[in-house]
Design an enzyme around this catalytic site. Structure first.
Site, short mmCIF file in Angstrom:
data_model
loop_
_atom_site.label_atom_id
_atom_site.label_comp_id
_atom_site.label_asym_id
_atom_site.label_seq_id
_atom_site.Cartn_x
_atom_site.Cartn_y
_atom_site.Cartn_z
N TYR A 88 -16.32 9.66 -4.79
CA TYR A 88 -15.90 8.39 -4.17
C TYR A 88 -15.46 7.41 -5.26
O TYR A 88 -16.13 7.31 -6.29
CB TYR A 88 -17.05 7.76 -3.38
CG TYR A 88 -16.85 7.92 -1.88
CD1 TYR A 88 -15.70 7.42 -1.28
CD2 TYR A 88 -17.78 8.58 -1.09
CE1 TYR A 88 -15.50 7.58 0.08
CE2 TYR A 88 -17.58 8.75 0.27
CZ TYR A 88 -16.43 8.23 0.84
OH TYR A 88 -16.22 8.38 2.18
N GLU B 68 -13.79 4.02 -4.45
CA GLU B 68 -13.19 2.82 -3.86
C GLU B 68 -12.93 1.77 -4.93
O GLU B 68 -13.79 1.54 -5.79
CB GLU B 68 -14.12 2.21 -2.80
CG GLU B 68 -13.76 2.67 -1.41
CD GLU B 68 -14.91 3.33 -0.71
OE1 GLU B 68 -15.65 4.06 -1.40
OE2 GLU B 68 -15.05 3.11 0.51
N ASP C 280 12.54 3.15 1.33
CA ASP C 280 11.66 4.32 1.50
C ASP C 280 12.46 5.54 1.02
O ASP C 280 13.41 5.96 1.68
CB ASP C 280 11.27 4.45 2.98
CG ASP C 280 10.37 5.66 3.24
OD1 ASP C 280 10.42 6.63 2.44
OD2 ASP C 280 9.62 5.65 4.23
N THR D 109 6.80 9.35 -0.18
CA THR D 109 5.79 10.41 -0.16
C THR D 109 5.97 11.20 -1.45
O THR D 109 6.96 11.02 -2.17
CB THR D 109 5.97 11.35 1.05
OG1 THR D 109 7.32 11.78 1.09
CG2 THR D 109 5.59 10.67 2.35
N LYS E 151 7.74 16.00 -1.02
CA LYS E 151 9.02 16.54 -0.55
C LYS E 151 9.82 17.01 -1.77
O LYS E 151 9.39 17.94 -2.44
CB LYS E 151 9.74 15.49 0.29
CG LYS E 151 8.93 15.10 1.55
CD LYS E 151 9.67 14.13 2.43
CE LYS E 151 8.95 13.89 3.74
NZ LYS E 151 8.10 12.70 3.73
N ARG F 52 0.61 16.46 -0.96
CA ARG F 52 0.84 15.52 0.13
C ARG F 52 0.21 14.20 -0.27
O ARG F 52 -0.95 14.16 -0.68
CB ARG F 52 0.20 16.01 1.44
CG ARG F 52 0.62 17.39 1.87
CD ARG F 52 0.25 17.67 3.29
NE ARG F 52 1.26 17.09 4.15
CZ ARG F 52 2.45 17.65 4.40
NH1 ARG F 52 2.78 18.79 3.85
NH2 ARG F 52 3.30 17.07 5.19
N1 DSN Z 1 7.68 14.29 8.63
C1 DSN Z 1 8.56 13.77 7.62
C2 DSN Z 1 9.87 14.50 7.60
O1 DSN Z 1 9.86 15.67 7.93
O2 DSN Z 1 10.88 13.92 7.29
C3 DSN Z 1 8.71 12.32 7.71
O3 DSN Z 1 7.51 11.74 7.92
#
Ligand code: DSN
Length: 438
Positions: free
Chosen positions: A46, A48, A191, A217, A220, A226
């Site tokens: 933990y 925080e 974003d 994120t 990707k 993730r």
């Molecule tokens: N689920 C993501 C995507 O596939 O683009 C976006 O949140």
């Protein structure tokens, strides 16, 4: 692993990922090092708070890890501030909303049906209950509808203008977004979840000089675990000197509890991997592959939103093929080609049974596939769709829900038994074997 059920399911998933073409544009294969950090003892802790200011003892090492992740992200994206704790993309965008807006504030974002993301105030998202969202869309050619965006920005004077989302096939003109936001007195939040890897690798321009805040994120094109990050740019700090502090407070304690430090460590590993010439080459190849695959699909008579692909993503309008995205996606899965169905601009179908498909090249490029393989993949996709078109599609899409559901059930049962699709599945497996998952 002692747990035989889970371990055999993990092995089965590993096999599935190895033997099929991962063409979901938001998916990728992480390195063994990223997964090692993710599965480490760091998950036991933990923490925080933030480095140097934790609410729990025993965080000396965790602090070093989180600081490393922050420093690597700042260097890679050339920004003065990064928060690496968001659990994923939606909480990251919610934290930005919390940091900048009071409840009820106006925001402006790309509409969900036009490729925007849920977390940017879309009707189905809780964000629309707390913030008053307006939207802009795309033109029929797949460009940002600048006229609509400018009109909306002037009319509703939003606190935030978001750009980005889940489907866009062109290079973002961040400077134009920045100018519109500046004129409206809004914060411009870019974003870059889909294109973060391309930005890091130099295969897409960066929004760092035009946006006030950048969210992304990390799993990707960036090829990390993730998770997500929130960055504040120099421009952002000039507009609001307290912005970094506000973002930190919004993430913790505003929205989240203990950060997932195993995820933060895995992100640090991915950021180091991304800061290499090999990664830069990788991102250029993603774009090349996407362009070639798009051109092949056009040659087979597919209609692409945007008329092609300038990044990693291909967005198909299936209307002229006489089948919907649901039907096509299942046929492709039966042949070992994994993608996802997607609403298209001005879609008359629902998001669950939309008229489009979304494909992308980040994962197949990680496997080392290049131009020659993209030509083959285009051919296989076309063969699958041609086979699916000849199947019994009667009542799929019927307004009578019962008839529609019955027809879809029948289609799903039949599609996994189609000899041409089974044959393509073998070809896909052979192709995959030549390009093992690294
Ligand atoms: N689920 C993501 C995507 O596939 O683009 C976006 O949140």
């Amino acid at each position: 692993m002692e747990d035989k059920e889970i371990s055999s399911l993990i092995r089965a998933e590993e096999e599935r990922q190895a033997e099929t073409l991962m063409l979901v544009p938001s998916e990728n294969y992480t390195s063994a090092q990223v997964r090692e950090a993710l599965g480490s003892v760091l998950t036991n802790k933990y923490a925080e708070g933030y480095p140097g200011k934790r609410y729990y003892q025993g965080n000396e090492i965790i602090d070093k890890i989180e600081n490393l992740a922050i420093e690597r992200a700042k260097k890679l994206f050339d920004v003065p501030f990064v928060n690496v704790q968001p659990y994923s993309g939606s909480p990251a965008n919610l934290a930005v909303l919390g940091a900048i807006c009071q409840p009820g504030a106006k925001i402006l974002s790309q509409h969900l049906s036009m490729g925007g993301h849920l977390s940017m105030g879309q009707e189905a998202s809780m964000t629309s209950k707390y913030y008053e969202a307006s939207y802009y869309g795309l033109t029929r050619e797949g460009d940002i509808n600048w006229q609509e965006l400018e009109q909306q920005a002037k009319k509703c004077r939003p606190k935030i203008i978001f750009c980005g989302g889940t489907a866009f096939t062109k290079v973002f003109d961040f400077a134009r977004f920045g100018r519109i936001a500046d004129e409206a007195g809004a914060f411009f939040v870019a974003d870059i979840a889909h294109i973060a890897g391309l930005v890091a690798g130099g295969a897409h321009p960066s929004p760092k000089d035009d946006a006030h805040v950048i969210t992304t994120t990390t799993h990707k094109t960036l090829r990390g675990p993730r998770g997500a990050m929130i960055m504040v740019t120099k421009k952002g700090l000039e507009k609001e000197p307290e912005l970094a502090k506000k973002i930190d407070r919004a993430v913790f304690p505003g929205l989240q509890g203990g950060p997932h430090e195993n995820q933060v460590a895995a992100l640090a590993v991915a950021l180091k991997e991304a800061n290499t010439p090999a990664f830069q080459r990788y991102t250029r190849q993603i774009v090349k592959n996407s362009h070639i695959l798009a051109s092949e699909l056009i040659r087979y008579g597919f209609t692409l939103i945007g008329g092609g692909s300038e990044n990693h993503l291909i967005w198909i309008d299936l209307t002229n093929k006489g089948l919907d995205g649901w039907t096509a996606a299942w046929a492709l899965e039966a042949a070992g080609i994994i993608c996802n169905r997607q609403v298209i601009p001005f879609d008359s179908n629902s998001p669950y049974y939309p008229s489009g498909l979304r494909l992308g090249t980040p994962a197949v490029t990680t496997r080392g596939m290049g131009e020659r393989e993209m030509v083959k993949v285009g051919q296989l996709i076309n063969e699958v769709i041609e086979c699916a078109r000849k199947m019994d599609l009667q009542d799929i899409g019927n307004q009578d829900k019962e008839k529609d559901q019955k027809a879809r059930k029948r289609f799903k049962q039949q599609v996994f038994k189609q000899p041409p699709l089974l044959q393509i599945k073998i070809e896909v497996k052979e192709l995959c074997q030549k390009f093992p998952v690294p």
